[in-house]
Scaffold this motif. Sequence first.
Motif, short mmCIF file in Angstrom:
data_model
loop_
_atom_site.label_atom_id
_atom_site.label_comp_id
_atom_site.label_asym_id
_atom_site.label_seq_id
_atom_site.Cartn_x
_atom_site.Cartn_y
_atom_site.Cartn_z
N VAL A 90 49.50 39.94 49.32
CA VAL A 90 49.20 40.76 48.04
C VAL A 90 48.22 39.97 47.56
O VAL A 90 48.37 38.68 47.22
N ILE A 91 46.94 40.56 46.90
CA ILE A 91 46.13 39.91 46.25
C ILE A 91 45.82 40.49 44.82
O ILE A 91 45.94 41.64 44.85
N ILE A 146 43.44 30.76 45.53
CA ILE A 146 42.30 31.40 45.23
C ILE A 146 41.44 31.69 46.64
O ILE A 146 41.39 30.86 47.66
N ARG A 147 40.94 33.02 46.55
CA ARG A 147 40.12 33.22 47.69
C ARG A 147 38.72 33.82 47.06
O ARG A 147 38.90 34.70 46.17
N HIS A 188 32.64 36.61 43.42
CA HIS A 188 34.03 36.65 42.76
C HIS A 188 35.05 36.25 43.41
O HIS A 188 34.95 35.85 44.66
N PHE A 189 36.23 35.83 42.86
CA PHE A 189 37.33 35.25 43.38
C PHE A 189 38.51 36.52 43.20
O PHE A 189 38.73 37.04 42.18
N THR A 190 39.60 36.26 44.11
CA THR A 190 40.84 36.83 43.60
C THR A 190 42.01 35.80 43.97
O THR A 190 41.63 34.73 44.34
N VAL A 191 43.27 36.04 43.62
CA VAL A 191 44.38 35.23 43.87
C VAL A 191 45.12 35.79 45.03
O VAL A 191 45.68 37.01 44.71
N GLN A 192 45.43 35.13 45.94
CA GLN A 192 46.48 35.79 46.84
C GLN A 192 47.87 35.29 46.38
O GLN A 192 47.98 34.04 46.39
N LYS A 211 36.09 30.78 39.70
CA LYS A 211 37.43 29.83 40.34
C LYS A 211 38.13 29.52 39.09
O LYS A 211 39.41 29.39 38.93
N ASP A 212 37.57 29.14 37.87
CA ASP A 212 38.17 28.41 36.84
C ASP A 212 39.03 29.66 36.18
O ASP A 212 40.19 29.66 35.52
N GLU A 213 38.53 30.96 36.11
CA GLU A 213 38.99 32.28 35.62
C GLU A 213 40.38 32.31 36.35
O GLU A 213 41.55 32.69 35.95
N ALA A 214 40.22 32.21 37.74
CA ALA A 214 41.48 32.56 38.66
C ALA A 214 42.48 31.39 38.81
O ALA A 214 43.70 31.92 38.28
#
Length: 136
Positions: free
Chosen positions: A89-90, A118-119, A45-49, A97-100
Amino acid sequence: MHKIFALVAMLLLAGCSTTETIHTDSQCIGAMTTQEAYGHLNPNHFTVQVLALKEERQADVKQYINGIQGQEPIWVNWKRSQGYNWYAVIYGDFETKDEAKMMIEQLPAAVRQQGPFIRSFADVQADKQTDVFRLR
C-alpha cells in the motif's frame, strides 16, 4: 482467481466500486497497469509505502487505509518478487522528501510502527510487473 475475489472484497470494504472508471482525486478508479496508475505522475515526486505483505490480508489493508487521513491518493500494488507474491500500500504524491517525511510523522502510531518509508515515483514507475488498484 483467489486474487480477484480478494481485490473485490477489499474494494468493497474500502467503499470503492469495482466498475468506477472516472479519474478524480476523490473517487476510486479500480484496476489499472503501472503506467495507467503512475505514468502521469512526476518521477521526481515521492510517495510513502505504508504496508508490504507476502499474503493478502484484507483486514490489515482496511485498517491501514482507514487510519490514513487526508485526501492524498492510496494505491495497492500486487507483484511477484523474491519468489513471493507481495502486495504493498502506497500513499500520496509529495513534491519533496521533506513533505513525505512530515506525512509519515502524522500517520497513526500503528501505521508508523510498521516502518513506512519513502519511495520516488521513478522507482514506482520502473516496476512494470505490478497490478494496481487506486483506492482513493
